[in-house]
Design a protein around this motif. Structure first.
Motif, PDB file in Angstrom:
ATOM      1  N   GLN A 102      62.000  -2.832  -0.399  1.00 22.22           N
ATOM      2  CA  GLN A 102      62.753  -2.886   0.851  1.00 22.22           C
ATOM      3  C   GLN A 102      63.871  -1.854   0.808  1.00 22.22           C
ATOM      4  O   GLN A 102      64.437  -1.587  -0.260  1.00 22.22           O
ATOM      5  N   TYR A 103      64.195  -1.303   1.979  1.00 17.31           N
ATOM      6  CA  TYR A 103      65.343  -0.407   2.111  1.00 17.31           C
ATOM      7  C   TYR A 103      66.418  -1.200   2.828  1.00 17.31           C
ATOM      8  O   TYR A 103      66.195  -1.708   3.938  1.00 17.31           O
ATOM      9  N   GLU A 104      67.580  -1.326   2.185  1.00 13.85           N
ATOM     10  CA  GLU A 104      68.633  -2.202   2.688  1.00 13.85           C
ATOM     11  C   GLU A 104      69.995  -1.509   2.635  1.00 13.85           C
ATOM     12  O   GLU A 104      70.133  -0.441   2.052  1.00 13.85           O
ATOM     13  N   GLY A 105      70.976  -2.166   3.215  1.00  8.15           N
ATOM     14  CA  GLY A 105      72.352  -1.711   3.154  1.00  8.15           C
ATOM     15  C   GLY A 105      73.282  -2.881   2.930  1.00  8.15           C
ATOM     16  O   GLY A 105      72.977  -4.011   3.339  1.00  8.15           O
ATOM     17  N   ILE A 106      74.408  -2.620   2.272  1.00  9.88           N
ATOM     18  CA  ILE A 106      75.434  -3.647   2.020  1.00  9.88           C
ATOM     19  C   ILE A 106      76.768  -3.135   2.521  1.00  9.88           C
ATOM     20  O   ILE A 106      77.145  -1.991   2.266  1.00  9.88           O
ATOM     21  N   ARG A 107      77.470  -4.006   3.253  1.00 10.35           N
ATOM     22  CA  ARG A 107      78.857  -3.752   3.667  1.00 10.35           C
ATOM     23  C   ARG A 107      79.767  -4.651   2.844  1.00 10.35           C
ATOM     24  O   ARG A 107      79.666  -5.871   2.899  1.00 10.35           O
ATOM     25  N   CYS A 108      80.669  -4.040   2.095  1.00  6.90           N
ATOM     26  CA  CYS A 108      81.575  -4.806   1.245  1.00  6.90           C
ATOM     27  C   CYS A 108      82.705  -5.446   2.054  1.00  6.90           C
ATOM     28  O   CYS A 108      83.163  -6.544   1.732  1.00  6.90           O
ATOM     29  N   ASP A 109      83.165  -4.751   3.101  1.00  4.30           N
ATOM     30  CA  ASP A 109      84.311  -5.251   3.867  1.00  4.30           C
ATOM     31  C   ASP A 109      84.017  -6.583   4.541  1.00  4.30           C
ATOM     32  O   ASP A 109      84.898  -7.418   4.678  1.00  4.30           O
ATOM     33  N   SER A 110      82.771  -6.811   4.937  1.00  3.74           N
ATOM     34  CA  SER A 110      82.410  -8.058   5.622  1.00  3.74           C
ATOM     35  C   SER A 110      81.437  -8.902   4.804  1.00  3.74           C
ATOM     36  O   SER A 110      81.033  -9.972   5.256  1.00  3.74           O
ATOM     37  N   PHE A 111      81.058  -8.447   3.617  1.00  2.00           N
ATOM     38  CA  PHE A 111      80.108  -9.125   2.728  1.00  2.00           C
ATOM     39  C   PHE A 111      78.829  -9.455   3.499  1.00  2.00           C
ATOM     40  O   PHE A 111      78.406 -10.599   3.601  1.00  2.00           O
ATOM     41  N   GLN A 112      78.200  -8.382   4.041  1.00  2.00           N
ATOM     42  CA  GLN A 112      76.972  -8.510   4.813  1.00  2.00           C
ATOM     43  C   GLN A 112      75.921  -7.533   4.290  1.00  2.00           C
ATOM     44  O   GLN A 112      76.249  -6.556   3.625  1.00  2.00           O
ATOM     45  N   TRP A 113      74.660  -7.818   4.637  1.00  2.00           N
ATOM     46  CA  TRP A 113      73.558  -6.948   4.273  1.00  2.00           C
ATOM     47  C   TRP A 113      72.654  -6.767   5.483  1.00  2.00           C
ATOM     48  O   TRP A 113      72.689  -7.547   6.426  1.00  2.00           O
ATOM     49  N   ARG A 114      71.835  -5.705   5.406  1.00  2.00           N
ATOM     50  CA  ARG A 114      70.924  -5.398   6.506  1.00  2.00           C
ATOM     51  C   ARG A 114      69.615  -4.861   5.928  1.00  2.00           C
ATOM     52  O   ARG A 114      69.628  -4.013   5.033  1.00  2.00           O
ATOM     53  N   LEU A 115      68.494  -5.342   6.450  1.00  2.00           N
ATOM     54  CA  LEU A 115      67.176  -4.860   6.061  1.00  2.00           C
ATOM     55  C   LEU A 115      66.764  -3.774   7.046  1.00  2.00           C
ATOM     56  O   LEU A 115      66.515  -4.040   8.210  1.00  2.00           O
ATOM     57  N   TYR A 116      66.714  -2.533   6.563  1.00  2.00           N
ATOM     58  CA  TYR A 116      66.326  -1.415   7.418  1.00  2.00           C
ATOM     59  C   TYR A 116      64.809  -1.275   7.524  1.00  2.00           C
ATOM     60  O   TYR A 116      64.300  -0.878   8.561  1.00  2.00           O
ATOM     61  N   GLY A 117      64.093  -1.573   6.439  1.00  2.00           N
ATOM     62  CA  GLY A 117      62.647  -1.440   6.486  1.00  2.00           C
ATOM     63  C   GLY A 117      61.983  -1.867   5.195  1.00  2.00           C
ATOM     64  O   GLY A 117      62.642  -2.138   4.195  1.00  2.00           O
ATOM     65  N   THR A 118      60.656  -1.924   5.244  1.00  2.00           N
ATOM     66  CA  THR A 118      59.859  -2.314   4.083  1.00  2.00           C
ATOM     67  C   THR A 118      58.789  -1.259   3.827  1.00  2.00           C
ATOM     68  O   THR A 118      58.386  -0.526   4.731  1.00  2.00           O
ATOM     69  N   LEU A 119      58.331  -1.226   2.593  1.00  2.00           N
ATOM     70  CA  LEU A 119      57.273  -0.297   2.200  1.00  2.00           C
ATOM     71  C   LEU A 119      55.937  -1.013   2.358  1.00  2.00           C
ATOM     72  O   LEU A 119      55.694  -2.037   1.724  1.00  2.00           O
ATOM     73  N   GLU A 120      55.084  -0.470   3.222  1.00  2.00           N
ATOM     74  CA  GLU A 120      53.757  -1.046   3.459  1.00  2.00           C
ATOM     75  C   GLU A 120      52.720   0.056   3.280  1.00  2.00           C
ATOM     76  O   GLU A 120      52.749   1.054   3.998  1.00  2.00           O
ATOM     77  N   ASN A 121      51.805  -0.134   2.307  1.00  2.00           N
ATOM     78  CA  ASN A 121      50.763   0.860   2.014  1.00  2.00           C
ATOM     79  C   ASN A 121      51.359   2.242   1.760  1.00  2.00           C
ATOM     80  O   ASN A 121      50.888   3.244   2.285  1.00  2.00           O
ATOM     81  N   ASN A 122      52.442   2.277   0.977  1.00  2.00           N
ATOM     82  CA  ASN A 122      53.145   3.509   0.600  1.00  2.00           C
ATOM     83  C   ASN A 122      53.763   4.259   1.774  1.00  2.00           C
ATOM     84  O   ASN A 122      54.008   5.462   1.675  1.00  2.00           O
ATOM     85  N   VAL A 123      54.013   3.559   2.879  1.00  2.00           N
ATOM     86  CA  VAL A 123      54.677   4.140   4.046  1.00  2.00           C
ATOM     87  C   VAL A 123      55.824   3.208   4.437  1.00  2.00           C
ATOM     88  O   VAL A 123      55.646   1.995   4.533  1.00  2.00           O
ATOM     89  N   TRP A 124      56.997   3.798   4.658  1.00  2.00           N
ATOM     90  CA  TRP A 124      58.151   3.004   5.074  1.00  2.00           C
ATOM     91  C   TRP A 124      58.018   2.624   6.548  1.00  2.00           C
ATOM     92  O   TRP A 124      57.785   3.475   7.391  1.00  2.00           O
TER      93      TRP A 124
END
Length: 187
Positions: A102-124
């Motif tokens: 998975q490609y994700e992001g973390i924000r420290c100021d608000s202690f949050q995360w976000r899922l930008y995308g997943t790898l499926e069959n070697n393609v994001w």
């Protein structure tokens, strides 16, 4: 009293009153431009990775004694964004050996995360329903909390030094937030 002195005194009084009023008009609380007000978060542009995770740069990290999954972060994918978001590729391995990236992001100021995308069959594949979510600290698969508390954040601020993050991710010393620590390893 001399009329000239009286007139000059009245002018000075008026000038002082005008200056006082002008100063009040520039009060940040009155104008709505409070310099101490929290900044509104504005996320920068996020582009999906071009390649799958690199097996040679996958670094496993400890999450919890209660999880049955194994977790690793692709150290080449870690991006410390100027918008306050640290983006990364995480690879999760289930007990039977199946993997998900998975490609994700973390924000420290608000202690949050976000899922930008997943790898499926070697393609994001971008996640069209992506939104910021609170990081859970009390669940077995708390890998976002482990990354935030153990490497990506320095308390509630984004760690800006990639070398410090990589040192924090060292499997021999990575705590994943199991004990209080800052990014310098001081307890």
């Amino acid at each position: 009293m001399n009329p000239l002195f009286r007139t000059l005194s009245q002018y000075l009084t008026c000038a002082l009153a005008a200056t006082t009023l002008a100063a009040c008009a520039g009060d940040p609380m009155e104008s709505g431009l409070d310099p101490f007000a929290p900044m509104e978060f504005k996320e920068g542009t996020t582009k999906m990775p071009l390649n799958p995770p690199n097996p040679s740069t996958l670094l496993p990290f400890y999450v919890s004694q209660h999880t049955v999954f194994k977790f690793a972060v692709d150290t080449d994918s870690i991006l410390i964004g100027a918008d306050g978001v640290t983006r990364y590729i995480v690879v999760m391995t289930n007990p039977s050996g199946g993997q998900q990236a998975q490609y994700e992001g973390i924000r420290c100021d608000s202690f949050q995360w976000r899922l930008y995308g997943t790898l499926e069959n070697n393609v994001w594949k971008e996640n069209p329903l992506s939104s910021w979510r609170g990081i859970q600290s009390n669940v077995p698969n708390r890998y976002q909390a482990a990354l935030a508390q153990g490497a990506f954040c320095n308390f509630n601020s984004q760690e800006k030094n990639i070398k410090t993050i990589l040192q924090s991710l060292n499997p021999n010393g990575f705590t994943g937030g199991t004990k209080p620590t800052n990014s310098f390893g001081i307890q």
